[in-house]
Write a protein that holds these residues in place. Structure first.
Motif, PDB file in Angstrom:
ATOM      1  N   SER A  11       0.782  -1.150   0.060  1.00  0.00           N
ATOM      2  CA  SER A  11       0.009  -0.044   0.125  1.00  0.00           C
ATOM      3  C   SER A  11       0.719   1.334   0.035  1.00  0.00           C
ATOM      4  N   LYS A  12       0.372   2.279  -0.730  1.00  0.00           N
ATOM      5  CA  LYS A  12       1.132   3.671  -0.625  1.00  0.00           C
ATOM      6  C   LYS A  12       1.229   4.154   0.609  1.00  0.00           C
ATOM      7  N   PHE A  13       0.147   4.195   1.471  1.00  0.00           N
ATOM      8  CA  PHE A  13       0.252   4.676   2.730  1.00  0.00           C
ATOM      9  C   PHE A  13       0.182   3.480   3.839  1.00  0.00           C
ATOM     10  N   GLN A  14       1.221   3.107   4.746  1.00  0.00           N
ATOM     11  CA  GLN A  14       1.348   2.435   5.781  1.00  0.00           C
ATOM     12  C   GLN A  14       0.285   2.662   7.117  1.00  0.00           C
ATOM     13  N   VAL A  15      -0.019   4.046   7.135  1.00  0.00           N
ATOM     14  CA  VAL A  15      -0.787   4.498   7.910  1.00  0.00           C
ATOM     15  C   VAL A  15      -2.223   4.442   7.220  1.00  0.00           C
ATOM     16  N   SER A  16      -3.149   3.800   7.839  1.00  0.00           N
ATOM     17  CA  SER A  16      -4.509   3.598   7.439  1.00  0.00           C
ATOM     18  C   SER A  16      -5.649   4.724   7.745  1.00  0.00           C
ATOM     19  N   GLU A  17      -5.194   5.183   8.842  1.00  0.00           N
ATOM     20  CA  GLU A  17      -6.064   6.239   9.311  1.00  0.00           C
ATOM     21  C   GLU A  17      -5.280   7.268  10.163  1.00  0.00           C
ATOM     22  N   PHE A  18      -5.931   8.801  10.349  1.00  0.00           N
ATOM     23  CA  PHE A  18      -5.284   9.576  11.262  1.00  0.00           C
ATOM     24  C   PHE A  18      -6.052   9.807  12.585  1.00  0.00           C
ATOM     25  N   ILE A  19      -5.474  10.230  13.602  1.00  0.00           N
ATOM     26  CA  ILE A  19      -6.249  10.317  14.986  1.00  0.00           C
ATOM     27  C   ILE A  19      -6.105  11.632  15.267  1.00  0.00           C
ATOM     28  N   LEU A  20      -7.489  12.445  15.215  1.00  0.00           N
ATOM     29  CA  LEU A  20      -7.432  13.797  15.779  1.00  0.00           C
ATOM     30  C   LEU A  20      -7.456  13.849  17.126  1.00  0.00           C
ATOM     31  N   MET A  21      -6.319  14.266  18.003  1.00  0.00           N
ATOM     32  CA  MET A  21      -6.261  14.464  19.460  1.00  0.00           C
ATOM     33  C   MET A  21      -7.023  15.255  20.041  1.00  0.00           C
ATOM     34  N   GLY A  22      -7.690  16.416  19.136  1.00  0.00           N
ATOM     35  CA  GLY A  22      -8.467  17.479  19.849  1.00  0.00           C
ATOM     36  C   GLY A  22      -7.611  18.640  20.216  1.00  0.00           C
ATOM     37  N   LEU A  23      -7.887  19.295  21.298  1.00  0.00           N
ATOM     38  CA  LEU A  23      -7.263  20.413  21.842  1.00  0.00           C
ATOM     39  C   LEU A  23      -6.294  19.967  22.961  1.00  0.00           C
ATOM     40  N   SER A  24      -4.977  19.924  22.847  1.00  0.00           N
ATOM     41  CA  SER A  24      -4.011  19.599  23.825  1.00  0.00           C
ATOM     42  C   SER A  24      -4.212  20.449  24.867  1.00  0.00           C
ATOM     43  N   GLY A  25      -3.990  19.889  26.194  1.00  0.00           N
ATOM     44  CA  GLY A  25      -3.824  20.558  27.461  1.00  0.00           C
ATOM     45  C   GLY A  25      -5.223  20.995  27.907  1.00  0.00           C
ATOM     46  N   ILE A  26      -6.458  20.796  27.340  1.00  0.00           N
ATOM     47  CA  ILE A  26      -7.832  21.261  27.733  1.00  0.00           C
ATOM     48  C   ILE A  26      -8.800  19.890  27.522  1.00  0.00           C
ATOM     49  N   HIS A  27      -8.334  18.697  27.659  1.00  0.00           N
ATOM     50  CA  HIS A  27      -9.014  17.542  27.336  1.00  0.00           C
ATOM     51  C   HIS A  27     -10.178  17.415  28.313  1.00  0.00           C
ATOM     52  N   GLU A  28      -9.901  17.988  29.666  1.00  0.00           N
ATOM     53  CA  GLU A  28     -10.864  17.380  30.578  1.00  0.00           C
ATOM     54  C   GLU A  28     -11.972  18.482  30.683  1.00  0.00           C
ATOM     55  N   TRP A  29     -11.626  19.599  29.920  1.00  0.00           N
ATOM     56  CA  TRP A  29     -12.831  20.464  30.002  1.00  0.00           C
ATOM     57  C   TRP A  29     -13.485  21.046  28.602  1.00  0.00           C
ATOM     58  N   GLN A  30     -12.880  20.164  27.421  1.00  0.00           N
ATOM     59  CA  GLN A  30     -13.231  20.524  26.214  1.00  0.00           C
ATOM     60  C   GLN A  30     -14.981  20.300  25.843  1.00  0.00           C
TER      61      GLN A  30
END
Length: 321
Positions: A11-30
């Protein structure tokens, strides 16, 4: 072993999907941040749909300026809808995974809508320039044919210049990392994960920004400088006030739009020092203008106010009182 990596080397891409981590540092109140974002998104959808319906319904608004405004409303709906459903899904349901193809489509859509918005502001500036500086020639210059040609030019130019952005991003090799420190697929965030060189991506992005954003912004401010010079030459205080009032709503939105772009660009350059600020500004810049644009136009434009009342059935109530 990471389940997001492809098990084949063909396959051209070894990574099959991306992971959107959100807003770093404020996960507890996003989750709390998602509430005002959802309200802004609903406001953007409702207000811009109302503008589209009103302009279509009211013959008095079948003028070039309002036709450009209706295009702006459609673009704002597209821009907000491109990113907000996914962001809310991340905040509410932790749905962080996004396929490569969906990510590249989002990059293309975001760039297209943002550049279209810039182009429409330029068209509105030209429309106001002709209306104020050459009022007698306005009906023969800014016609329905002019609006159609300007719209086709915007679509073609943005298509030709925007498509290479996701295409070049898709040409990169993503072999290991797949976590994007963002809640949307920004071009910078995606290409920074590539295992091979991204010099051509950076060069094209810089060229793209200057060719579209730089030229549009320069022409917009030149147009308003010429308008201001023409207005200040008017002998009538009433005519000067009316001309400035006509342009004020456009100028407010244009200043906010381009100022936000400049701030986002500068914070992206300094992203390492304040990793939360660029993603947050990117999100706000994609949802606040679509919600703000119709609000400012409604407050500053009497014709729109009256037309809204008629469409919503409030005009008869007001007249009866």
């Amino acid at each position: 072993m990471d389940t997001t990596l492809s098990i084949t080397n063909n396959s051209k891409f070894q990574v099959s999907e991306f992971i959107l981590m959100g807003l770093s540092g404020i996960h507890e109140w996003q989750h709390w941040l998602s509430l005002p974002l959802a309200l802004l998104y609903l406001l953007a959808l409702g207000a811009n749909l109302l503008i589209l319906i009103t302009i279509h319904h009211e013959p008095i608004l079948h003028q070039p300026m309002y036709q450009f405004l209706s295009i702006l409303a459609a673009v704002d709906i597209g821009l907000a809808t491109t990113i907000m459903p996914k962001i809310l899904a991340i905040f509410w349901f932790d749905a962080k995974a996004i396929s490569l193809s969906a990510c590249f489509v989002q990059i293309c859509a975001m760039n297209s809508f943002m550049t279209m918005e810039s182009d429409i502001f330029l068209c509105i500036a030209v429309d106001r320039y002709v209306a104020i500086c050459y009022p007698l020639q306005y009906p023969s210059i800014v016609t329905k044919a002019f609006v159609i040609k300007a719209t086709l030019f915007m679509v073609l130019r943005n298509g030709l210049l925007t498509i290479p952005v996701p295409v070049l991003a898709a040409q990169r090799h993503y072999c290991s990392r797949n976590e994007i420190q963002h809640c949307l697929c920004s071009n910078v965030g995606v290409t920074s994960l590539a295992c091979d060189g991204i010099t051509i991506n950076r060069f094209y992005n810089l060229t793209f920004a200057w060719v579209i954003g730089g030229s549009d912004m320069g022409l917009v401010f030149v147009s308003y400088a010429l308008i201001l010079r023409s207005v200040l030459r008017l002998n009538s205080i009433e005519a000067t006030s009316k001309a400035l009032s006509t342009c004020s709503s456009h100028l407010i939105l244009i200043l906010f739009f381009y100022t936000a772009i400049i701030v986002v660009s500068l914070t992206n350059l300094a992203g390492g020092r304040a990793p939360l600020i660029p993603p947050l500004l990117n999100v706000l810049h994609s949802v606040i203008p679509p919600a703000l644009n119709p609000t400012v136009y409604t407050l500053r434009n009497q014709e729109l106010k009256v037309s809204f009342q008629r469409v919503l059935g409030l005009g008869e109530k007001v007249s009866r009182k």
